[in-house]
Design an enzyme around this catalytic site. Structure first.
Site, short mmCIF file in Angstrom:
data_model
loop_
_atom_site.label_atom_id
_atom_site.label_comp_id
_atom_site.label_asym_id
_atom_site.label_seq_id
_atom_site.Cartn_x
_atom_site.Cartn_y
_atom_site.Cartn_z
N SER A 238 -49.76 12.57 -50.25
CA SER A 238 -50.68 13.70 -50.12
C SER A 238 -52.07 13.19 -49.82
CB SER A 238 -50.71 14.51 -51.42
OG SER A 238 -51.47 13.83 -52.41
N ASP A 239 -52.84 13.96 -49.03
CA ASP A 239 -54.28 13.71 -49.02
C ASP A 239 -54.77 13.95 -50.44
OD1 ASP A 239 -56.85 13.15 -48.16
OD2 ASP A 239 -56.78 14.51 -46.45
N TRP A 240 -55.90 13.36 -50.76
CA TRP A 240 -56.34 13.32 -52.15
C TRP A 240 -56.61 14.73 -52.69
CZ3 TRP A 240 -54.36 9.26 -50.79
CH2 TRP A 240 -54.46 8.04 -51.44
N ALA A 242 -54.43 17.16 -52.34
CA ALA A 242 -53.76 18.16 -51.50
C ALA A 242 -52.46 18.65 -52.10
CB ALA A 242 -53.51 17.60 -50.10
#
Length: 818
Positions: A238-240, A242
């Site tokens: 995941s993006d941070w 997300a």
């Protein structure tokens, strides 16, 4: 588009299968779930019982920051990704990847959070300098080279941001409405190439939603396409922040970052035990994490994919070559290269204060940076004069330089960590007075034990008068000079985007009267009882010495230009204009830089403008200057490369990877602002040059544009039965040079559903004066296909154009596709 994986990559899972399955069988459910969330901001937890070490990740894409974000842990800074695409040279991208893989190994990093392959859909995109191009094919070819280079060092990559994350406004929540055809033909194509051709080991799921579903939970795109159709065997990160719910696990995301706080943990364990999420989902997630660990050497009992890394490469040499090969000479009336006896007036704050990189999470702290002023002073000596002209910076630069010393009397400042009551826990050194701490503090001091962090410097002014100091950050700060309090209080972010608050924090300035030669002790302190999200803290002590009024600075620059044979004005965007976390609101250069260029050009007709920006800016003075050179945030050796190009030691080798408009209102695709939370990609497949051609408007500089220091005569092009374009061309100039041969194809009969033409391939050639060379450019089947529920080849007659740029076709022929 190829369908075969890089040699050795696709078979990894078979090689490691037995060890991985045995490890999974040895773990209970809570331990398996524990493995799937970061133990901190940058790493996954180790599990010694199965021989798993902590898997460490780090931001890229121009350098490898590691787990620290401070100048005391320096990193190589290569030219920006847009610069890399401007070389049109996948082999150079592979070389860049090798440098960064080498850096990652040095810093103990297993996975690089790069490359970014989102497209330059609108020039207002604030993070475009971190992406490659407006064209999916060029983006794909550069990305494949980059990923191969990194992974040849045994370091994983995480291609991002999957998918349609082509803007920053409301990036956490925006829903992108996009057709399946546009997704397949444009936005997904670079990801497909990285997975199928380079065998990429990781993909990062974006913050945004696509057609109503957030990407970390998008089963159709993560399971159906990525892991199903493309058979991707790597890990989806995941993006941070997300990953926001348990649904991200069955949705297709494998790793939730950062940690230790996250949406899974006990909630995912409970969901599995309640039968809401099959345990096989968790097993597959763990399987992918363990495969990534095995590939990168973080799993005991198996050998990594790369047991012996390639021979080391020189980062400075690579950075210098990449920069020069990326510079785009957009205009030149013969003033460049500068002659061997000519005097030069170098003008602009950006010539003195090199901006080697864009702002945001991609930032690193290079150990050294060569500015244009430094390099040209060394090359020209007393033939060079310098004038500031205009300073566009909206915030003060960090305190540093020979007038600042740390507690040991060395250049720079000290960083001091104190416990409650004032006891010193750690003392370190920084070359300049700026630091961003995220997850780790210097000396690995526990956050819970640290009461304050201080930047301490001894400053000896060279100039008497009112100096400006500034505090930047979010939290509670104190600023003292020789014990006198100049500021004490909080700094609050302007909005609730904590990422922006960390990356581009607010600033508070104060003035102080200082005397030349009389040293003062300056201390900036930050209380640590209120760290921001992700356990972060920003400390930035800015400084500016007294300086002349803005009008006087411009007059000084005009006088210097009038007295020189050649004037070189370096202009740039700033961190407040181009950065992660926000989009641009306009395309104008900040401050009074346009006025500066116009005034200098009026004083000296032989004016060269060096534009240091990661994406297009307006140039109202373009027709009034002798030469324009675009340099793309050129990395730590950017100044040296600029001197090489300006003085003729190297040729500007770049070609535009994205279209540059002459006016904002001419841009056919512009808006990046969600309406009611949605961004509609209504233009379909018509972005970039495809949209410009359909609109009938002419940009200032077209896609693929750029000159070298020689000329080329294209002699012929033919398409063989194997569907390869063979192009013959001759160096018709007076010096050895390099040409990017661009192959565009389009249907001979108008087809309103498709662009008039599109990039089908490209290649670079080098030749001596008078030498003829031939180059073969394959035309892939995908170049003749459209997506209509599946890939369909469109039969008919096509025109193939071998071109110097999109709008400068040199030779053409037709061929049939069936």
């Amino acid at each position: 588009m190829g369908t075969s994986r890089e040699a050795g990559m696709g078979s990894d899972r078979e090689r490691y299968r037995e060890v991985i399955e045995r490890a999974i069988a040895a773990l209970d459910l809570p331990t398996k779930v524990h493995l799937l969330t970061g133990q901190d901001t940058w790493s996954l937890p180790p599990i010694p019982a199965i021989g798993l070490r902590s898997l460490v990740m780090s931001d890229g894409p121009i350098g490898v920051r590691g787990v620290q974000w401070t100048p005391d842990d320096p990193a190589v800074a290569l030219p920006s990704p847009t610069a890399l695409a401007a070389t049109w040279e996948p082999d150079l991208a592979r070389l860049a990847g090798r440098v960064l893989g080498q850096e990652a190994r040095r810093k103990g990093v297993h996975v690089l959070l790069a490359p970014t392959v989102n497209l330059h859909r609108s020039p207002l995109g604030g993070r475009h300098f971190e992406a490659y191009s407006e064209d999916p094919l060029l983006t794909a070819r550069i990305a494949v080279g980059y990923v191969r280079g990194v992974q040849e060092q045994g370091v994983g990559t995480t291609v991002k941001h999957y998918v349609a994350n082509d803007f920053e406004t409301q990036r956490f929540t925006a829903n992108v409405l996009v057709s399946e055809r546009a997704l397949r033909e444009l936005y997904l194509l670079p990801f497909e190439a990285v997975v199928l051709e380079a065998g990429g080991w990781g993909v990062m799921a974006a913050y945004n939603s696509v057609n109503g579903t957030t990407m970390t939970e998008h089963r159709e795109l993560e399971h159906g396409l990525l892991k199903g159709e493309w058979d991707f065997d790597g890990a989806v990160v995941s993006d941070w922040t997300a990953a926001r719910s348990v649904a991200a696990a069955p949705g297709g995301t494998d790793i939730a970052m950062p940690g230790p706080r996250g949406p899974w943990g006990a909630a995912l364990v409970a969901a599995v035990r309640a039968g809401e999420v099959p345990e096989s989902v968790v097993d597959d997630q763990v399987r992918r994490v363990l495969l990534l660990a095995a590939r990168t050497g973080a799993l005991e009992g198996v050998s990594p994919v790369v047991a012996q890394p390639p021979a080391p490469v020189d980062p400075d040499a690579v950075a210098r070559e990449l920069a020069a090969r990326s510079f785009v000479l957009a205009r030149n009336d013969g003033v460049l290269p500068v002659g061997g006896t000519e005097t030069v007036a170098l003008i602009g704050a950006a010539a003195r204060d090199a901006r080697e990189q864009g702002g945001g999470s991609a930032q690193v702290f290079p150990g050294h940076v060569v500015s244009p002023l430094e390099a040209l002073t060394a090359a020209l000596g007393d033939r060079l004069t310098y004038a500031l002209g205009a300073d566009p910076a909206a915030t003060l630069p960090p305190a540093g330089g020979p007038q600042w010393t740390n507690l040991d009397g060395e250049p720079g400042v000290s960083v001091v960590l104190r416990a409650a009551g004032g006891a010193v826990l750690h003392t370190g050194k920084l070359p300049v007075a700026t630091a961003r701490y995220q997850g780790h503090l210097p000396g690995d001091a526990p956050l819970a034990e640290v009461s304050t962090v201080e930047l301490v410097g001894r400053f000896t002014p060279e100039v008497t008068g009112r100096h400006e100091l500034s505090v930047r950050g979010v939290g509670t700060y104190t600023l003292t000079v020789d014990g006198q309090s100049l500021y004490a209080g909080p700094l609050a972010p302007e909005n609730d985007d904590l990422g922006v608050a960390f990356l581009a924090p607010p600033e508070h300035r104060v003035g102080v009267e200082l005397t030349a030669g009389r040293p003062v002790r300056v201390v900036l302190g930050r209380e640590m009882g209120n760290v921001e999200a992700f356990d972060t803290a920003v400390l930035h002590l800015g400084h500016r010495a007294p300086m002349a009024a803005p009008d006087e600075l411009i007059e000084e620059a005009v006088a210097a230009a009038a007295a020189a044979d050649v004037a070189v004005v370096v202009v740039a965007t700033t961190e407040e204009v181009e950065s992660e976390g926000f989009d641009r609101t306009h395309l104008a250069l900040p401050g009074r830089q346009d006025e500066l260029v116009a005034r200098v050009a009026a004083a000296n007709p032989r004016t060269v403008v060096v534009v240091n920006a990661g994406s297009p800016v307006l140039m109202p003075w373009a027709d009034d200057v002798a030469a324009i050179l675009l340099v793309w945030f050129p990395g730590q050796q950017g100044g040296a490369a600029l001197a090489d190009v300006l003085l003729g030691a190297a040729e500007p080798g770049g070609r535009l990877p994205t279209t540059w408009p002459g006016a904002t209102e001419d841009c056919p695709v512009l808006s990046v602002t969600p309406k009611n939370g949605e961004v509609a990609y209504d233009e379909g497949v018509f972005i970039g040059y495809r949209a410009w051609e359909r609109s009938g408007r002419a940009p200032l500089f077209p896609f693929g544009h750029g000159f070298g220091y020689t000329t080329w005569a294209y002699e012929s092009v033919r398409v063989t039965g194997a569907r390869q374009a063979v192009v013959r061309l001759r160096n018709s100039g007076g010096r050895r040079g390099r040409e990017v041969v661009q192959l565009y194809i389009g249907p001979t009969a108008p087809d309103g559903d498709r662009p008039a033409r599109w990039l089908a391939g490209f290649a670079t050639v080098e030749a001596a004066p008078g030498e003829t060379v031939a180059v073969t450019i394959p035309i892939p089947e995908r170049a003749l296909q459209v997506w209509a529920g599946g890939w369909r080849t469109v039969a008919g007659t096509y025109r193939a154009e071998a071109s110097h740029s999109l709008t400068d076709p040199r030779v053409s022929c037709t061929f049939d596709a069936g």
